[in-house]
Design a protein around this motif. Structure first.
Motif, PDB file in Angstrom:
ATOM      1  N   VAL A 266       1.119  -1.464  -0.035  1.00  0.00           N
ATOM      2  CA  VAL A 266      -0.394   0.187   0.354  1.00  0.00           C
ATOM      3  C   VAL A 266       0.525   0.855   0.060  1.00  0.00           C
ATOM      4  CG1 VAL A 266      -1.618   1.587   1.203  1.00  0.00           C
ATOM      5  CG2 VAL A 266      -1.703  -0.935   0.770  1.00  0.00           C
ATOM      6  N   LEU A 267       0.797   2.160  -1.138  1.00  0.00           N
ATOM      7  CA  LEU A 267       1.667   3.398  -1.063  1.00  0.00           C
ATOM      8  C   LEU A 267       0.387   4.344  -0.307  1.00  0.00           C
ATOM      9  CD1 LEU A 267       4.035   4.921  -2.015  1.00  0.00           C
ATOM     10  CD2 LEU A 267       2.278   5.374  -4.843  1.00  0.00           C
ATOM     11  N   ARG A 268       0.806   4.817   0.917  1.00  0.00           N
ATOM     12  CA  ARG A 268       0.831   5.752   0.908  1.00  0.00           C
ATOM     13  C   ARG A 268       0.417   6.822   1.160  1.00  0.00           C
ATOM     14  NH1 ARG A 268       3.277   2.899   5.775  1.00  0.00           N
ATOM     15  NH2 ARG A 268       1.664   1.698   6.852  1.00  0.00           N
ATOM     16  N   ALA A 269      -0.023   7.751   1.668  1.00  0.00           N
ATOM     17  CA  ALA A 269      -0.318   9.611   0.891  1.00  0.00           C
ATOM     18  C   ALA A 269       0.960  10.417   0.916  1.00  0.00           C
ATOM     19  CB  ALA A 269      -1.253  10.903   2.068  1.00  0.00           C
ATOM     20  N   ASP A 270       1.884   9.986   1.810  1.00  0.00           N
ATOM     21  CA  ASP A 270       3.337  10.547   2.698  1.00  0.00           C
ATOM     22  C   ASP A 270       4.596  10.110   1.739  1.00  0.00           C
ATOM     23  OD1 ASP A 270       3.367   8.195   3.574  1.00  0.00           O
ATOM     24  OD2 ASP A 270       3.917   9.316   5.771  1.00  0.00           O
ATOM     25  N   GLY A 271       3.864   9.562   1.228  1.00  0.00           N
ATOM     26  CA  GLY A 271       4.615   8.437  -0.186  1.00  0.00           C
ATOM     27  C   GLY A 271       5.617   6.995   0.720  1.00  0.00           C
ATOM     28  N   THR A 272       5.119   6.515   1.856  1.00  0.00           N
ATOM     29  CA  THR A 272       5.596   6.000   2.229  1.00  0.00           C
ATOM     30  C   THR A 272       4.991   4.481   2.954  1.00  0.00           C
ATOM     31  OG1 THR A 272       4.502   5.979   4.904  1.00  0.00           O
ATOM     32  CG2 THR A 272       5.999   7.055   4.053  1.00  0.00           C
ATOM     33  N   THR A 273       5.301   3.429   1.989  1.00  0.00           N
ATOM     34  CA  THR A 273       5.057   2.244   1.930  1.00  0.00           C
ATOM     35  C   THR A 273       4.534   1.268   2.996  1.00  0.00           C
ATOM     36  OG1 THR A 273       6.295   0.823   1.148  1.00  0.00           O
ATOM     37  CG2 THR A 273       5.659   2.469  -0.800  1.00  0.00           C
ATOM     38  N   GLY A 274       3.479   0.530   3.087  1.00  0.00           N
ATOM     39  CA  GLY A 274       3.591  -0.885   4.047  1.00  0.00           C
ATOM     40  C   GLY A 274       2.117  -2.274   3.362  1.00  0.00           C
ATOM     41  N   LEU A 275       2.522  -2.764   4.285  1.00  0.00           N
ATOM     42  CA  LEU A 275       1.383  -3.256   3.369  1.00  0.00           C
ATOM     43  C   LEU A 275      -0.116  -3.387   4.212  1.00  0.00           C
ATOM     44  CD1 LEU A 275       3.109  -6.913   5.362  1.00  0.00           C
ATOM     45  CD2 LEU A 275       3.039  -5.716   2.829  1.00  0.00           C
ATOM     46  N   LEU A 276      -1.088  -4.551   3.130  1.00  0.00           N
ATOM     47  CA  LEU A 276      -2.869  -4.206   3.538  1.00  0.00           C
ATOM     48  C   LEU A 276      -2.633  -4.636   4.735  1.00  0.00           C
ATOM     49  CD1 LEU A 276      -5.249  -3.409   2.452  1.00  0.00           C
ATOM     50  CD2 LEU A 276      -5.078  -5.515   0.605  1.00  0.00           C
ATOM     51  N   ALA A 277      -2.044  -6.002   5.890  1.00  0.00           N
ATOM     52  CA  ALA A 277      -2.882  -6.921   6.411  1.00  0.00           C
ATOM     53  C   ALA A 277      -2.473  -5.036   7.569  1.00  0.00           C
ATOM     54  CB  ALA A 277      -1.917  -7.134   7.032  1.00  0.00           C
ATOM     55  N   ASP A 278      -1.928  -4.385   7.226  1.00  0.00           N
ATOM     56  CA  ASP A 278      -1.631  -3.369   8.309  1.00  0.00           C
ATOM     57  C   ASP A 278      -3.519  -2.392   8.556  1.00  0.00           C
ATOM     58  OD1 ASP A 278       0.905  -3.927   9.110  1.00  0.00           O
ATOM     59  OD2 ASP A 278       1.959  -1.953   7.480  1.00  0.00           O
ATOM     60  N   GLU A 279      -3.406  -2.197   7.398  1.00  0.00           N
ATOM     61  CA  GLU A 279      -4.796  -1.726   6.736  1.00  0.00           C
ATOM     62  C   GLU A 279      -5.778  -2.531   7.381  1.00  0.00           C
ATOM     63  OE1 GLU A 279      -3.764   1.355   6.151  1.00  0.00           O
ATOM     64  OE2 GLU A 279      -1.967   1.064   5.659  1.00  0.00           O
ATOM     65  N   LEU A 280      -5.929  -3.521   6.809  1.00  0.00           N
ATOM     66  CA  LEU A 280      -7.011  -4.711   7.712  1.00  0.00           C
ATOM     67  C   LEU A 280      -6.661  -4.439   9.341  1.00  0.00           C
ATOM     68  CD1 LEU A 280      -6.443  -7.956   5.236  1.00  0.00           C
ATOM     69  CD2 LEU A 280      -7.668  -5.279   4.852  1.00  0.00           C
ATOM     70  N   ALA A 281      -5.930  -4.728   9.264  1.00  0.00           N
ATOM     71  CA  ALA A 281      -5.723  -4.280  11.266  1.00  0.00           C
ATOM     72  C   ALA A 281      -5.937  -3.093  11.585  1.00  0.00           C
ATOM     73  CB  ALA A 281      -4.218  -5.143  12.439  1.00  0.00           C
ATOM     74  N   LYS A 282      -6.065  -2.311  11.052  1.00  0.00           N
ATOM     75  CA  LYS A 282      -6.493  -1.239  11.765  1.00  0.00           C
ATOM     76  C   LYS A 282      -8.161  -0.907  11.459  1.00  0.00           C
ATOM     77  CE  LYS A 282      -2.929   2.369   9.873  1.00  0.00           C
ATOM     78  NZ  LYS A 282      -3.197   3.401   8.496  1.00  0.00           N
ATOM     79  N   ILE A 283      -8.896  -1.821  10.515  1.00  0.00           N
ATOM     80  CA  ILE A 283     -10.568  -1.447  10.535  1.00  0.00           C
ATOM     81  C   ILE A 283     -10.731  -2.175  11.733  1.00  0.00           C
ATOM     82  CG2 ILE A 283     -11.496  -2.674   9.161  1.00  0.00           C
ATOM     83  CD1 ILE A 283     -10.142  -1.789   6.836  1.00  0.00           C
ATOM     84  N   LYS A 284     -10.078  -4.260  11.906  1.00  0.00           N
ATOM     85  CA  LYS A 284     -10.366  -4.553  12.556  1.00  0.00           C
ATOM     86  C   LYS A 284     -10.960  -4.324  14.329  1.00  0.00           C
ATOM     87  CE  LYS A 284      -8.740  -9.075  15.183  1.00  0.00           C
ATOM     88  NZ  LYS A 284     -10.306  -9.651  14.721  1.00  0.00           N
TER      89      LYS A 284
END
Length: 431
Positions: A266-284
């Motif tokens: 996942v490419l974030r607005a600030d230009g950094t990247t992460g995993l989609l799993a991180d975003e799923l964990a936020k929702i959870k």
């Protein structure tokens, strides 16, 4: 009702309640409806053994008594406590080699579906593609999230990539964005169909070309006999597959532990990247906060007992389910020899594993027919119309072979044959 979300009034929401009501009203009926594991393999003492094994594992890792206590009694991380053990098991059992950080431990696979849909369905133009017939859990979740579902009709041998491509291009022409395809490639619920290896490669190539994600849900592999076709995720080289998993069938459903493998970048607005799993964990973290540490511990103990080789530890269970399926197929042959089969307009498929098979009949297999079947003949089944989001399946029933003893399967099919005979005779003109 008009002040509530329209999803709660969707007919799909009533399907399980109706089946439960039929089952409660006719307790002596033999039920081919529930896709539940066979209970005779469960032993209550196993739960305590699994918990103890995991606690000892934590202590052996150098965790203090206070840390072990906190791990069991506190909320715990939203992404899960046992991601490393799940990653190890996926590697040895399924050939899925992903970092533990790409896994989110969920409350059953149903939550994993919900998280994936919530993350991917970003706007009103986004649509979810499903093969039809399709598991009602995904279509129900989509309805509650106001996500549009578009069905791709399944052929006799399963999903056709040509049909899928036509559907994707048609949706784009309408100004909509197909985001993902949900599919159960192995011993599908409800049809029992398994996707051939060639189709899996074609599907992955098509997903890359059309910029489509695949939601792979495959809970029946580790409880089916014989060698299995590789998972889509194990063949995935372009991170097109989000693998949705569960221990409900392979261990026990009471734990309510599932997971999502989301290793997409996942490419974030600030230009950094992460995993989609991180975003799923936020929702959870805003839905269930975390998956029960006690449930995770029980599953972890079972994984440790087999060194992650759930497939090997489930060999006896898989053989039982395979035998149950074969017993059902033999029973259908016995109850419907060629002449009777032709006269009644009956046919069925022959899955190589899993819990389900489908039976074609000459009459309308709806809720009214099911009620007559339960009341007058003492046998319960599932109308396949439940699983067709765009309509269809009116002359097909689903039979689950997993929950019954072999002797019950045989008696249930005898009753089913009598019911089918009665329906066909009643539909014939008299005079």
């Amino acid at each position: 009702m008009e002040d509530l979300h329209p999803g709660v009034a969707d007919p799909v929401m009533d399907t399980m309640n109706f089946l439960n009501e039929i089952t409660l009203n006719y307790p002596e009926a033999i039920s081919f409806a529930p896709g539940r594991p066979y209970e005779e393999f469960f032993d209550t003492e196993q739960i305590f053994t699994h918990l103890r094994r995991y606690l000892d594992y934590l202590a052996a890792q150098g965790r203090s008594a206070a840390e072990v206590r906190s791990a069991m009694f506190q909320y715990g991380p939203s992404a899960g406590l046992i991601r490393e053990l799940i990653a190890d098991s996926l590697r040895v059992d399924e050939g899925i080699d992903v970092p533990a950080e790409s896994i989110v431990v969920t409350v059953g696979c149903q939550e994993a579906m919900f998280l994936a849909l919530r993350a991917l369905m970003a706007g009103p133009e986004d649509v979810l593609l499903v093969s039809s017939p399709c598991y009602v859990g995904i279509t129900g979740a989509a309805r509650l999230l106001d996500a549009e579902v578009v069905a791709v009709k399944e052929r006799e041998d399963g999903l056709s990539c040509a049909d899928l491509e036509v559907t994707v291009l048609a949706e784009r022409k309408r100004g909509r964005r197909p985001r993902a395809l949900y599919v159960v490639p192995d011993h599908s619920n409800p049809s029992g169909v398994t996707m051939p290896l060639r189709t899996r490669h074609q599907l992955l190539e098509l997903a890359e070309r059309l910029d489509l994600l695949i939601l792979e849900d495959s809970p029946y592999r580790l409880v089916s006999p014989g060698a299995q076709v590789p998972t889509l995720k194990s063949l995935d080289r372009r991170r097109r597959v989000i693998h949705l998993g569960s221990f409900a069938k392979s261990l026990f459903p009471g734990a309510r532990v599932g997971y999502a493998v989301a290793d997409q970048t996942v490419l974030r607005a600030d230009g950094t990247t992460g995993l989609l799993a991180d975003e799923l964990a936020k929702i959870k973290s805003m839905i269930t906060v975390n998956t029960s540490p006690l449930s995770q511990a029980a599953v972890a103990g079972a994984l440790l007992a087999s060194d992650g080789h759930v497939c090997e530890s489930n060999a006896e269970l898989a053989a039982h389910y395979g035998d149950s399926m074969q017993a059902a197929l033999r029973g259908l042959d016995r109850e419907f020899p060629a002449a009777r089969r032709s006269r009644l307009g009956v046919s069925w498929n022959a899955p190589s594993g899993g819990f389900f098979l489908t039976l074609q009949v000459a009459f309308r297999a709806d809720d009214d027919a099911l009620s007559r079947s339960a009341k007058e003949f003492g046998v319960i089944w599932t109308p396949m119309s439940y699983f067709h989001p765009d309509g269809g399946g009116d002359h097909t029933i689903r039979l689950s072979t997993s929950y019954l003893a072999h002797v019950e399967v045989e008696e249930g099919l005898r009753r089913l044959a009598d019911f089918i005979e009665s329906e066909v005779v009643a539909a014939q003109p008299h005079g």
